[in-house]
Motif scaffolding. Structure first.
Motif, PDB file in Angstrom:
ATOM      1  N   GLU A 245       8.203  -2.090 -17.666  1.00  0.00           N
ATOM      2  CA  GLU A 245       7.117  -2.563 -18.532  1.00  0.00           C
ATOM      3  C   GLU A 245       5.775  -1.980 -18.103  1.00  0.00           C
ATOM      4  N   THR A 248       5.627   1.679 -19.158  1.00  0.00           N
ATOM      5  CA  THR A 248       5.409   1.810 -20.604  1.00  0.00           C
ATOM      6  C   THR A 248       3.958   1.511 -20.971  1.00  0.00           C
ATOM      7  N   GLU A 249       3.410   0.459 -20.382  1.00  0.00           N
ATOM      8  CA  GLU A 249       2.014   0.112 -20.672  1.00  0.00           C
ATOM      9  C   GLU A 249       1.061   1.211 -20.207  1.00  0.00           C
ATOM     10  N   TYR A 284       4.923  12.161 -16.287  1.00  0.00           N
ATOM     11  CA  TYR A 284       5.717  10.991 -15.911  1.00  0.00           C
ATOM     12  C   TYR A 284       5.865  10.874 -14.395  1.00  0.00           C
ATOM     13  N   SER A 312      13.734   5.023 -20.624  1.00  0.00           N
ATOM     14  CA  SER A 312      13.373   3.916 -21.512  1.00  0.00           C
ATOM     15  C   SER A 312      11.944   4.060 -22.019  1.00  0.00           C
ATOM     16  N   THR A 313      11.045   4.448 -21.137  1.00  0.00           N
ATOM     17  CA  THR A 313       9.648   4.625 -21.552  1.00  0.00           C
ATOM     18  C   THR A 313       9.506   5.784 -22.530  1.00  0.00           C
ATOM     19  N   GLN A 314      10.223   6.869 -22.277  1.00  0.00           N
ATOM     20  CA  GLN A 314      10.154   8.010 -23.190  1.00  0.00           C
ATOM     21  C   GLN A 314      10.656   7.658 -24.588  1.00  0.00           C
ATOM     22  N   GLU A 316      10.574   4.397 -25.756  1.00  0.00           N
ATOM     23  CA  GLU A 316       9.810   3.258 -26.255  1.00  0.00           C
ATOM     24  C   GLU A 316       8.397   3.646 -26.670  1.00  0.00           C
ATOM     25  N   VAL A 317       7.777   4.541 -25.932  1.00  0.00           N
ATOM     26  CA  VAL A 317       6.386   4.900 -26.232  1.00  0.00           C
ATOM     27  C   VAL A 317       6.248   5.507 -27.630  1.00  0.00           C
TER      28      VAL A 317
END
Length: 425
Positions: A245, A248-249, A284, A312-314, A316-317
């Motif tokens: 989290e 991602t933020e 990243y 996951s961030t790649q 989700e963003v």
């Protein structure tokens, strides 16, 4: 009393019930007979008076405690010496047997084979008894042996099937003798054939299934047990969730700036002749380093956890940015239409006149107003994540808001015909 009394020894002071002693005789044979008779009398008396013997022994130990302890120590020493001597004798025997086996391997092998041939029943009994007592260990070793070499296990299974075709056929006939089972198998086969024909008619590839072997299922069960029985699992999951989290933020707020810096850094590396590295990898990597510094605990995270969080961030963003751009576009166009409705209406009329002059069909004024407003607003807001489908969906939602009055709009927003509320995605 000179010593303790046990079951083979009577106290020194004999009770009144003890039989009288015989007069000593000088003849050796008579003396042996007399001694044997005395020992027999003692044994009989001890057997008849066990409570008296225990009481006399207790009294003697109380009166001669040191002597009793000394006798116990001497008895233990003699027992230790005796056990040591017996162990030495057995060790010498084992050593002699080992040397003989090494010196005569053929005779030893012949002896073992001869013993096995002569004791088949005994060997089967040994095997059966061992399996009854250690069935779980035997099965576990067999499973581990099969799982260690699945290819060999598969080959052995095929060879067994080739050697036992009749037995397998008999098993199948026995199983299909049940009419319910037979009808169920026929129905399943027919359904599979129909499904295969449907896929073929629609131009789709056949259904692909991976048949998980028993070894794979056992491996998955072991991994699942190890995962869910881990005492550190709750803290591990908490650290991973917080890490993902936070990453991602961070990329949502500073992703563009970090990518710009990473692009410049990658270009500088290329000018210096260093191996090329993608700007996204650099960005990243720096983001992971920053998140690691900010988090309080990351001791349970592994490299696989970090890689999973990055993936996951790649994913989700872009989704979040696309949603934000969609909401921003819809809200901006609606506000722009409400603020400049008169001017946009005039531009829509002029556009229809131009289309009529060029011989094109007329378009509704509301549709033209939405198109013109979207074109003007899209120049001021980012839309790089939006697709053509997103633009059409945004135009539909904006059209619903623009074509209704404020009172009707409140009713339309709660109705199923609305489809999507303002800013929803």
């Amino acid at each position: 009393m000179n010593g303790p009394t046990d079951e083979t020894t009577t106290p020194q002071t004999a009770p009144a019930t003890q039989p009288p002693q015989h007069r000593p005789v000088d003849d050796d044979g008579t003396r042996d007979i007399r001694r044997e008779r005395q020992r027999e009398n003692r044994r009989r008396w001890v057997a008849e008076h066990p409570d008296r013997v225990r009481e006399l022994n207790r009294i003697w130990r109380l009166e001669h405690l040191e002597s009793a302890r000394q006798q116990n120590r001497e008895q233990m020493r003699r027992a230790v010496v005796r056990r040591r001597q017996q162990e030495e004798v057995r060790a010498r025997g084992r050593e002699r047997a080992r040397l003989w086996r090494e010196a005569h391997p053929e005779r030893n092998r012949e002896y073992q084979q001869r013993w096995v041939e002569q004791n088949r029943d005994k060997i089967r009994e040994y095997y059966r008894r061992y399996y009854d007592n250690h069935s779980a260990e035997v099965n576990a070793r067999a499973i581990a042996r099969r799982d260690a070499d699945p290819e060999r296990t598969k080959q052995i299974s095929k060879e067994w099937a080739e050697r036992n075709k009749e037995r397998r056929a008999e098993w199948q006939r026995t199983r299909r003798s049940d009419p319910d089972i037979y009808q169920a198998e026929l129905a399943a086969n027919a359904a599979a054939r129909r499904f295969k024909r449907q896929l073929s008619h629609q131009g789709l590839p056949p259904k692909q299934l991976h048949l998980a072997t028993a070894a794979e299922r056992r491996a998955h069960d072991r991994e699942a047990d190890a995962y869910f029985t881990d005492s550190a699992l709750p803290e591990h999951l908490r650290q991973f969730t917080v890490f993902a989290e936070t990453l991602t933020e961070l990329m949502l707020h500073n992703g563009t700036r970090m990518l710009d810096f990473a692009t410049a850094y990658a270009a500088n590396r290329a000018r210096m002749g260093l191996p090329p590295v993608s700007a996204e990898t650099i960005a990243y990597g720096r983001a992971v380093e920053l998140v690691m510094q900010r988090m309080r605990r990351v001791d349970l995270l592994t490299g696989r956890d970090v890689a999973a969080a990055v993936r996951s961030t790649q994913a989700e963003v872009p989704r979040i940015e696309r949603q934000q751009q969609f909401d921003q576009l819809v809200k901006g166009v609606v506000a722009h239409v409400n603020r400049y409705q008169v001017r946009l209406g005039s531009e829509a009329k002029m556009e229809n006149k131009a289309r009529a002059h060029r011989g094109k069909p007329q378009v509704q004024a509301e549709t033209l107003v939405v198109q013109i407003a979207m074109k003007q607003v899209s120049e001021r807001v980012p839309t790089n994540r939006l697709t053509a489908d997103d633009a059409r969906e945004a135009a539909r939602i904006i059209g619903l808001h623009v074509s209704t009055t404020p009172d009707d709009r409140r009713i339309t927003v709660g109705s199923p015909a609305q489809g999507r509320s303002l800013g929803a995605r």
